[in-house]
Design a protein around this motif. Structure first.
Motif, short mmCIF file in Angstrom:
data_model
loop_
_atom_site.label_atom_id
_atom_site.label_comp_id
_atom_site.label_asym_id
_atom_site.label_seq_id
_atom_site.Cartn_x
_atom_site.Cartn_y
_atom_site.Cartn_z
N ASP A 1 0.83 -1.20 0.00
CA ASP A 1 0.00 0.00 0.00
C ASP A 1 0.86 1.25 0.00
OD1 ASP A 1 -2.33 -1.44 0.01
OD2 ASP A 1 -2.44 -1.51 2.19
N SER A 2 0.52 2.15 -0.87
CA SER A 2 1.16 3.46 -0.93
C SER A 2 2.67 3.37 -1.08
CB SER A 2 0.79 4.27 0.31
OG SER A 2 -0.61 4.39 0.41
N SER A 3 3.11 2.67 -2.09
CA SER A 3 4.53 2.52 -2.38
C SER A 3 5.08 3.80 -3.01
CB SER A 3 4.75 1.37 -3.36
OG SER A 3 4.22 0.18 -2.86
N LYS A 4 6.35 4.11 -2.70
CA LYS A 4 6.98 5.24 -3.35
C LYS A 4 8.26 4.83 -4.08
CE LYS A 4 9.49 7.07 0.66
NZ LYS A 4 9.75 8.28 1.42
N ALA A 5 8.72 3.60 -3.88
CA ALA A 5 9.88 3.08 -4.59
C ALA A 5 9.81 1.56 -4.57
CB ALA A 5 11.17 3.56 -3.93
N VAL A 6 10.36 0.94 -5.60
CA VAL A 6 10.33 -0.52 -5.69
C VAL A 6 11.64 -1.01 -6.30
CG1 VAL A 6 9.23 -0.56 -7.96
CG2 VAL A 6 8.95 -2.51 -6.42
#
Length: 126
Positions: free
Chosen positions: A24-29
């Motif tokens: 949920d609510s990722s900002k980087a992967v």
């Protein structure tokens, strides 16, 4: 970025064959051979859908062959093995599945990981 989720696909299956992961609510992967990890907007890290205990204030994550690393507060880097058998000795000389601070790295602003190496861009200071 609230409400974002990740989507992944395999080589050769780019058209219509993908899956989402529930970060949920990722900002980087970052994706490695054995794992996928994401930094959430809360600064925590989740790998393969599970939170990584002990990581907070993360700004970036990098996944190698069987280990992962994150930039945390004040530019420190912490790394952990994806599995107990992992040899994340690249910077740790340890196969810990719990985050371990990489000695001598401060002021990291970017990070990447490969099969056996991890690298960070660090600030040179004032």
């Amino acid at each position: 970025m609230l409400g974002t989720v990740g989507a992944c696909w395999q080589r050769g299956r780019q058209r219509g064959h993908h899956w989402t992961f529930g970060f949920d609510s990722s900002k980087a992967v970052s994706v490695g051979a054995m794992s996928v990890c994401a930094v959430t907007v809360k600064g925590t890290v989740e790998c393969d859908g599970d939170p990584v205990p002990g990581i907070s204030g993360a700004t970036a994550v990098a996944v190698g062959w069987d280990y992962s690393c994150a930039i945390v507060s004040h530019g420190a880097v912490e790394c952990w093995a994806s599995t107990k058998s992992a040899n994340s000795a690249t910077a740790l000389r340890s196969d810990s599945d719990k985050p371990v601070t990489v000695v001598g790295i401060t002021g990291a602003t970017a990070i990447t990981a490969g099969d056996l190496h991890a690298c960070a861009i660090v600030s040179a200071g004032p």
